[in-house]
Scaffold this motif. Structure first.
Motif, mmCIF file in Angstrom:
data_model
loop_
_atom_site.group_PDB
_atom_site.id
_atom_site.type_symbol
_atom_site.label_atom_id
_atom_site.label_comp_id
_atom_site.label_asym_id
_atom_site.label_seq_id
_atom_site.Cartn_x
_atom_site.Cartn_y
_atom_site.Cartn_z
ATOM 1 N N THR A 52 -1.015 5.890 8.739
ATOM 2 C CA THR A 52 -0.948 6.799 9.885
ATOM 3 C C THR A 52 -2.342 7.282 10.284
ATOM 4 O O THR A 52 -2.702 7.287 11.468
ATOM 5 C CB THR A 52 -0.055 8.009 9.561
ATOM 6 O OG1 THR A 52 1.253 7.547 9.224
ATOM 7 C CG2 THR A 52 0.029 8.944 10.755
ATOM 8 N N GLN A 53 -3.152 7.687 9.288
ATOM 9 C CA GLN A 53 -4.498 8.159 9.599
ATOM 10 C C GLN A 53 -5.360 7.043 10.183
ATOM 11 O O GLN A 53 -6.156 7.272 11.104
ATOM 12 C CB GLN A 53 -5.137 8.728 8.333
ATOM 13 C CG GLN A 53 -4.490 10.015 7.860
ATOM 14 C CD GLN A 53 -5.095 10.534 6.578
ATOM 15 O OE1 GLN A 53 -6.056 9.974 6.055
ATOM 16 N NE2 GLN A 53 -4.538 11.612 6.054
ATOM 17 N N ALA A 54 -5.229 5.829 9.638
ATOM 18 C CA ALA A 54 -5.997 4.707 10.173
ATOM 19 C C ALA A 54 -5.608 4.432 11.615
ATOM 20 O O ALA A 54 -6.462 4.177 12.478
ATOM 21 C CB ALA A 54 -5.773 3.463 9.314
ATOM 22 N N ALA A 55 -4.315 4.498 11.906
ATOM 23 C CA ALA A 55 -3.840 4.241 13.264
ATOM 24 C C ALA A 55 -4.340 5.295 14.244
ATOM 25 O O ALA A 55 -4.799 4.974 15.349
ATOM 26 C CB ALA A 55 -2.312 4.191 13.268
ATOM 27 N N GLU A 56 -4.286 6.563 13.840
ATOM 28 C CA GLU A 56 -4.618 7.646 14.766
ATOM 29 C C GLU A 56 -6.113 7.916 14.851
ATOM 30 O O GLU A 56 -6.654 8.105 15.940
ATOM 31 C CB GLU A 56 -3.882 8.919 14.329
ATOM 32 C CG GLU A 56 -2.357 8.815 14.446
ATOM 33 C CD GLU A 56 -1.656 10.060 13.948
ATOM 34 O OE1 GLU A 56 -2.353 10.952 13.397
ATOM 35 O OE2 GLU A 56 -0.416 10.161 14.101
ATOM 36 N N GLU B 92 -10.059 1.945 3.974
ATOM 37 C CA GLU B 92 -11.003 3.061 3.873
ATOM 38 C C GLU B 92 -10.319 4.406 4.077
ATOM 39 O O GLU B 92 -10.720 5.403 3.467
ATOM 40 C CB GLU B 92 -12.139 2.859 4.882
ATOM 41 C CG GLU B 92 -13.048 1.688 4.519
ATOM 42 C CD GLU B 92 -14.171 1.461 5.513
ATOM 43 O OE1 GLU B 92 -15.093 0.704 5.193
ATOM 44 O OE2 GLU B 92 -14.122 2.041 6.620
ATOM 45 N N GLU B 93 -9.319 4.446 4.934
ATOM 46 C CA GLU B 93 -8.597 5.702 5.162
ATOM 47 C C GLU B 93 -7.584 5.976 4.056
ATOM 48 O O GLU B 93 -7.276 7.131 3.752
ATOM 49 C CB GLU B 93 -7.885 5.671 6.519
ATOM 50 C CG GLU B 93 -8.809 5.698 7.717
ATOM 51 C CD GLU B 93 -9.509 7.031 7.883
ATOM 52 O OE1 GLU B 93 -9.005 8.053 7.379
ATOM 53 O OE2 GLU B 93 -10.581 7.056 8.524
ATOM 54 N N GLY C 23 0.103 7.401 0.138
ATOM 55 C CA GLY C 23 -0.677 6.521 0.992
ATOM 56 C C GLY C 23 -0.582 5.085 0.522
ATOM 57 O O GLY C 23 0.438 4.664 -0.041
ATOM 58 N N VAL C 24 -1.650 4.320 0.735
ATOM 59 C CA VAL C 24 -1.662 2.914 0.347
ATOM 60 C C VAL C 24 -2.728 2.683 -0.716
ATOM 61 O O VAL C 24 -3.729 3.399 -0.787
ATOM 62 C CB VAL C 24 -1.926 2.004 1.558
ATOM 63 C CG1 VAL C 24 -0.818 2.114 2.577
ATOM 64 C CG2 VAL C 24 -3.281 2.331 2.192
ATOM 65 N N GLN C 25 -2.483 1.657 -1.522
ATOM 66 C CA GLN C 25 -3.439 1.261 -2.547
ATOM 67 C C GLN C 25 -3.718 -0.225 -2.421
ATOM 68 O O GLN C 25 -2.832 -1.016 -2.085
ATOM 69 C CB GLN C 25 -2.896 1.564 -3.947
ATOM 70 C CG GLN C 25 -2.815 3.046 -4.270
ATOM 71 C CD GLN C 25 -2.385 3.287 -5.712
ATOM 72 O OE1 GLN C 25 -1.685 2.465 -6.289
ATOM 73 N NE2 GLN C 25 -2.802 4.393 -6.281
ATOM 74 N N LEU C 26 -4.957 -0.612 -2.703
ATOM 75 C CA LEU C 26 -5.323 -2.021 -2.657
ATOM 76 C C LEU C 26 -4.778 -2.750 -3.866
ATOM 77 O O LEU C 26 -4.841 -2.242 -4.995
ATOM 78 C CB LEU C 26 -6.847 -2.168 -2.632
ATOM 79 C CG LEU C 26 -7.568 -1.723 -1.358
ATOM 80 C CD1 LEU C 26 -9.067 -1.739 -1.582
ATOM 81 C CD2 LEU C 26 -7.215 -2.630 -0.197
ATOM 82 N N THR C 27 -4.262 -3.949 -3.641
ATOM 83 C CA THR C 27 -3.926 -4.827 -4.754
ATOM 84 C C THR C 27 -5.210 -5.485 -5.250
ATOM 85 O O THR C 27 -6.286 -5.301 -4.665
ATOM 86 C CB THR C 27 -2.937 -5.914 -4.309
ATOM 87 O OG1 THR C 27 -3.597 -6.738 -3.321
ATOM 88 C CG2 THR C 27 -1.683 -5.303 -3.711
ATOM 89 N N ALA C 28 -5.121 -6.278 -6.304
ATOM 90 C CA ALA C 28 -6.300 -7.018 -6.777
ATOM 91 C C ALA C 28 -6.814 -7.942 -5.687
ATOM 92 O O ALA C 28 -8.032 -8.072 -5.478
ATOM 93 C CB ALA C 28 -5.944 -7.816 -8.035
ATOM 94 N N ALA C 29 -5.878 -8.588 -4.954
ATOM 95 C CA ALA C 29 -6.291 -9.452 -3.850
ATOM 96 C C ALA C 29 -6.947 -8.639 -2.736
ATOM 97 O O ALA C 29 -7.931 -9.077 -2.123
ATOM 98 C CB ALA C 29 -5.072 -10.200 -3.306
ATOM 99 N N GLY C 30 -6.423 -7.441 -2.482
ATOM 100 C CA GLY C 30 -7.006 -6.584 -1.456
ATOM 101 C C GLY C 30 -8.423 -6.157 -1.790
ATOM 102 O O GLY C 30 -9.298 -6.131 -0.923
ATOM 103 N N ARG C 31 -8.628 -5.800 -3.072
ATOM 104 C CA ARG C 31 -9.986 -5.407 -3.485
ATOM 105 C C ARG C 31 -10.960 -6.569 -3.336
ATOM 106 O O ARG C 31 -12.109 -6.385 -2.935
ATOM 107 C CB ARG C 31 -9.966 -4.902 -4.926
ATOM 108 C CG ARG C 31 -9.277 -3.550 -5.091
ATOM 109 C CD ARG C 31 -9.543 -2.952 -6.466
ATOM 110 N NE ARG C 31 -8.952 -3.763 -7.536
ATOM 111 C CZ ARG C 31 -7.710 -3.624 -7.973
ATOM 112 N NH1 ARG C 31 -6.906 -2.718 -7.418
ATOM 113 N NH2 ARG C 31 -7.250 -4.388 -8.959
#
Length: 315
Positions: free
Chosen positions: A19-23, A14-15, A55-63
């Motif tokens: 780094t933003q998710a952690a903080e 979602e973030e 940042g990060v991107q979702l893979t097909a498995a992540g989605r």
């Protein structure tokens, strides 16, 4: 797999940034978060996220994993809320959610039913937007809600109470106040107050669809979060608004209702509940819904007559 793995993954997704998710969300160190993510991916045997310069991107498995992970966390919240309510009191508790503004319309009759059939029930009232109410039903923080029906969540069931026609809410001083029926070209040819899409997506969609069918483009002057805010804006700016019929119960003396030229747009209002909620009190209340609809319909008809300044037949 532990719940913290799901929470960490959802927060990162979602973030969009480790780094933003952690903080911001998890209050942990980024290296620790990265290790937890690797552990989850190792257990699943798939790559869930790809790191990039932005940042990060979702893979097909992540989605594919994201929505079930969210649903699992919501169910845990629901179980926690149910256990905490049971521990606080042996007295039956029923948490009602109302689309903001509708508690004034439906709550008196809800309380009458509770007094007649469920006198020992403790009632908790929450007033929120429709999306917030649906989330409350999902996570077990609300037992029953008066909201716009949305078929997107299989565990939520809806009983339609009414399909409300939209009416023109017009200041008494406005030129359209003298009209028996308001044509969309006259109404939308000038500035209009609308509801915000974020808090009232179904009502906003009905207004936009009506404008499109009429060949008009909305000239949005102000956006209101809910019905009570819309009332204040209409009265203070002298600009009309398209609102559900039941909004006439909230009209100040300076605002009147006028019907729209057919075909009139409608928005549904429903009672929603979570089908996994086994509360006996909830289901006893749901058995009285038809009585509520009759009483509120009769009262709304009287309110419309007063808001239009002319007699109207009882529904």
């Amino acid at each position: 797999m532990e719940l913290r793995h799901l929470r960490y993954f959802v927060a990162i997704a979602e973030e969009g940034n480790l780094t933003q998710a952690a903080e911001r969300r998890l209050h942990t160190a980024q290296p620790s978060l990265s290790r937890q993510l690797r552990d989850l991916e190792t257990e699943l045997g798939v790559k869930l996220l790809l790191r990039g310069p932005r940042g990060v991107q979702l893979t097909a498995a992540g989605r594919a994993f994201l929505d079930p992970a969210r649903a699992a966390l919501l169910q845990v919240e629901a179980a926690t809320a149910a256990a905490q309510r049971a521990a606080r009191s042996e007295k039956a508790i029923l948490v009602f959610g109302f689309l903001a503004g509708y508690e004034m319309i439906w709550l008196p009759d809800v309380m009458r039913v509770l007094r007649e059939d469920l006198a020992s029930v403790e009632v908790v009232i929450r007033s929120q937007s429709s999306p917030e109410l649906a989330e409350g039903l999902l996570c077990g923080k609300i037992d029953v809600a008066f909201l716009r029906p949305d078929k997107g969540e299989p565990v939520l069931a809806y009983r339609t109470l009414t399909n409300e026609p939209l009416i023109a809410a017009i200041p008494r001083s406005h030129s359209l106040a003298a009209s028996d029926t308001v044509h969309p070209q006259d109404l939308m040819g000038g500035p209009l107050i609308t509801v915000a899409r974020e808090t009232a997506p179904y009502l906003r969609a009905a207004v936009e669809s009506y404008a499109a069918r009429s060949g008009m483009v909305l000239n949005v002057s102000h956006e209101a979060e809910n019905l009570t805010t819309a009332m204040s804006l209409i009265a203070s700016t002298g600009i009309p608004c398209l609102l559900p019929l039941s909004a006439v119960n909230l009209f100040p003396p300076s605002v009147i209702a006028r019907p729209l030229k057919a075909p009139v747009p409608t928005v549904a209002l429903a009672v929603g509940y979570n089908t996994t909620n086994a509360s006996e009190v909830l289901h006893r209340f749901l058995d009285r819904i038809e009585d509520l609809v009759k009483d509120v319909t009769r009262r709304t008809a009287a309110s419309v007559a007063a808001a239009e300044d002319r007699p109207i037949a009882a529904a």
